[in-house]
Design a protein around this motif. Structure first.
Motif, PDB file in Angstrom:
ATOM      1  N   CYS A  17       0.710  -1.457   0.045  1.00  0.00           N
ATOM      2  CA  CYS A  17      -0.095  -0.073   0.110  1.00  0.00           C
ATOM      3  C   CYS A  17       0.867   1.311   0.115  1.00  0.00           C
ATOM      4  N   LEU A  18       1.966   1.279   0.392  1.00  0.00           N
ATOM      5  CA  LEU A  18       2.763   2.451   0.803  1.00  0.00           C
ATOM      6  C   LEU A  18       4.273   2.346   0.735  1.00  0.00           C
ATOM      7  N   GLU A  19       4.802   3.556   0.511  1.00  0.00           N
ATOM      8  CA  GLU A  19       6.351   3.444   0.668  1.00  0.00           C
ATOM      9  C   GLU A  19       6.682   4.578   2.006  1.00  0.00           C
ATOM     10  N   LEU A  20       7.474   4.173   2.858  1.00  0.00           N
ATOM     11  CA  LEU A  20       7.647   4.863   3.903  1.00  0.00           C
ATOM     12  C   LEU A  20       9.044   5.149   4.223  1.00  0.00           C
ATOM     13  N   TYR A  21       9.216   6.489   4.551  1.00  0.00           N
ATOM     14  CA  TYR A  21      10.776   6.604   5.061  1.00  0.00           C
ATOM     15  C   TYR A  21      10.785   7.720   5.929  1.00  0.00           C
ATOM     16  N   LEU A  22      11.664   8.011   6.902  1.00  0.00           N
ATOM     17  CA  LEU A  22      11.924   8.815   7.879  1.00  0.00           C
ATOM     18  C   LEU A  22      13.086  10.057   7.278  1.00  0.00           C
ATOM     19  N   ARG A  23      12.898  11.143   7.392  1.00  0.00           N
ATOM     20  CA  ARG A  23      13.701  12.188   6.970  1.00  0.00           C
ATOM     21  C   ARG A  23      13.858  13.542   7.641  1.00  0.00           C
ATOM     22  N   GLU A  24      14.909  13.646   8.518  1.00  0.00           N
ATOM     23  CA  GLU A  24      14.653  14.835   9.605  1.00  0.00           C
ATOM     24  C   GLU A  24      13.567  14.822  10.342  1.00  0.00           C
ATOM     25  N   GLU A  36      -9.752   2.491  -4.937  1.00  0.00           N
ATOM     26  CA  GLU A  36     -10.712   2.797  -3.667  1.00  0.00           C
ATOM     27  C   GLU A  36      -9.929   2.673  -2.336  1.00  0.00           C
ATOM     28  N   LEU A  37      -9.684   3.289  -1.619  1.00  0.00           N
ATOM     29  CA  LEU A  37      -9.163   3.243   0.005  1.00  0.00           C
ATOM     30  C   LEU A  37     -10.337   2.823   1.014  1.00  0.00           C
ATOM     31  N   ASP A  38     -10.487   1.632   1.177  1.00  0.00           N
ATOM     32  CA  ASP A  38     -11.708   1.242   1.941  1.00  0.00           C
ATOM     33  C   ASP A  38     -11.215   1.135   3.328  1.00  0.00           C
ATOM     34  N   LEU A  39     -12.039   0.771   4.165  1.00  0.00           N
ATOM     35  CA  LEU A  39     -11.785   0.300   5.413  1.00  0.00           C
ATOM     36  C   LEU A  39     -10.340  -0.674   5.628  1.00  0.00           C
ATOM     37  N   GLU A  40     -10.624  -1.827   4.963  1.00  0.00           N
ATOM     38  CA  GLU A  40      -9.711  -2.970   4.956  1.00  0.00           C
ATOM     39  C   GLU A  40      -8.216  -2.415   4.641  1.00  0.00           C
ATOM     40  N   LYS A  41      -8.030  -1.527   3.431  1.00  0.00           N
ATOM     41  CA  LYS A  41      -6.725  -1.110   2.895  1.00  0.00           C
ATOM     42  C   LYS A  41      -6.393   0.041   3.774  1.00  0.00           C
ATOM     43  N   ALA A  42      -7.062   0.945   4.469  1.00  0.00           N
ATOM     44  CA  ALA A  42      -6.767   1.885   5.464  1.00  0.00           C
ATOM     45  C   ALA A  42      -6.045   1.263   6.903  1.00  0.00           C
ATOM     46  N   ARG A  43      -6.651   0.122   7.112  1.00  0.00           N
ATOM     47  CA  ARG A  43      -6.134  -0.651   8.270  1.00  0.00           C
ATOM     48  C   ARG A  43      -5.007  -1.036   8.015  1.00  0.00           C
ATOM     49  N   ILE A  44      -4.703  -1.686   7.038  1.00  0.00           N
ATOM     50  CA  ILE A  44      -3.323  -2.411   6.457  1.00  0.00           C
ATOM     51  C   ILE A  44      -2.448  -1.208   6.513  1.00  0.00           C
ATOM     52  N   CYS A  45      -2.747  -0.012   5.749  1.00  0.00           N
ATOM     53  CA  CYS A  45      -1.842   1.051   5.740  1.00  0.00           C
ATOM     54  C   CYS A  45      -1.362   1.542   6.928  1.00  0.00           C
ATOM     55  N   VAL A  46      -2.435   1.658   7.966  1.00  0.00           N
ATOM     56  CA  VAL A  46      -1.876   2.158   9.361  1.00  0.00           C
ATOM     57  C   VAL A  46      -1.065   1.069  10.000  1.00  0.00           C
ATOM     58  N   GLN A  47      -1.333  -0.119   9.814  1.00  0.00           N
ATOM     59  CA  GLN A  47      -0.441  -1.269  10.547  1.00  0.00           C
ATOM     60  C   GLN A  47       0.738  -1.151   9.640  1.00  0.00           C
ATOM     61  N   ASP A  48       0.982  -0.964   8.495  1.00  0.00           N
ATOM     62  CA  ASP A  48       2.365  -0.698   7.950  1.00  0.00           C
ATOM     63  C   ASP A  48       3.035   0.275   8.561  1.00  0.00           C
ATOM     64  N   HIS A  69     -10.276   7.364  -4.709  1.00  0.00           N
ATOM     65  CA  HIS A  69     -11.423   7.453  -3.849  1.00  0.00           C
ATOM     66  C   HIS A  69     -11.473   6.923  -2.340  1.00  0.00           C
ATOM     67  N   SER A  70     -11.842   7.414  -1.444  1.00  0.00           N
ATOM     68  CA  SER A  70     -11.887   6.744  -0.252  1.00  0.00           C
ATOM     69  C   SER A  70     -13.271   6.590   0.387  1.00  0.00           C
ATOM     70  N   THR A  71     -13.575   5.548   1.155  1.00  0.00           N
ATOM     71  CA  THR A  71     -14.767   5.310   1.582  1.00  0.00           C
ATOM     72  C   THR A  71     -15.272   6.070   2.893  1.00  0.00           C
ATOM     73  N   LYS A  72     -16.091   6.500   3.334  1.00  0.00           N
ATOM     74  CA  LYS A  72     -16.600   6.880   4.353  1.00  0.00           C
ATOM     75  C   LYS A  72     -15.936   6.419   5.952  1.00  0.00           C
ATOM     76  N   GLU A  73     -16.126   5.206   5.800  1.00  0.00           N
ATOM     77  CA  GLU A  73     -15.536   4.156   6.752  1.00  0.00           C
ATOM     78  C   GLU A  73     -13.897   4.233   6.918  1.00  0.00           C
ATOM     79  N   ALA A  74     -13.411   4.560   5.925  1.00  0.00           N
ATOM     80  CA  ALA A  74     -11.981   4.563   5.873  1.00  0.00           C
ATOM     81  C   ALA A  74     -11.525   5.646   6.420  1.00  0.00           C
TER      82      ALA A  74
END
Length: 133
Positions: A17-24, A36-48, A69-74
């Protein structure tokens, strides 16, 4: 390797779902292309993201330019419990549709942390800088 160490505080990672990095002291979360970013994908992204940062809290730049697009639940989830580990959120947008969705998220879902929308990555990073530990 020396340049890499200066540029990033932690090795960047890519998930489904994501590319993550820390800088400064700022966490960059670049969403992959999502129809579509639904609730399941949103939870996966947050967990990642939480797996990447551990117990730390960072001001975070969320580049959602590839989210169609994103769902209301997400959005509800991301505004509340999905904000764990986030000191402040800068949402990077480009298209009018994504801009509209980000406005709805900020004004209707009311995230629990300081949140602003930007069309410039540099301005977003500048704003987030005030929230670094």
């Amino acid at each position: 390797m020396a340049n890499f160490e200066k540029e990033y505080e932690k090795s960047p990672i890519k998930t489904d779902c994501l590319e993550l990095y820390l800088r400064e002291g700022i966490l960059y979360c670049i969403y992959n292309e999502v129809r579509e970013l639904d609730l399941e994908k949103a939870r996966i992204c947050v967990q990642d993201r939480l797996n990447y940062i551990g117990e730390q809290v960072y001001p975070s730049l969320f580049d959602i330019t590839q989210v169609k697009h994103s769902t209301k639940e997400a959005r509800d989830y991301l505004a509340d419990e999905g904000n764990t580990g986030v000191a402040a959120s800068a949402i990077l947008v480009t298209s009018p549709m994504v801009k509209m969705a980000a406005n709805i998220y900020i004004h209707v879902n009311r995230p629990k942390n300081p949140t602003r929308m930007f069309t410039s990555k540099e301005e977003a990073v500048q704003w987030l800088s005030q929230y670094r530990a």
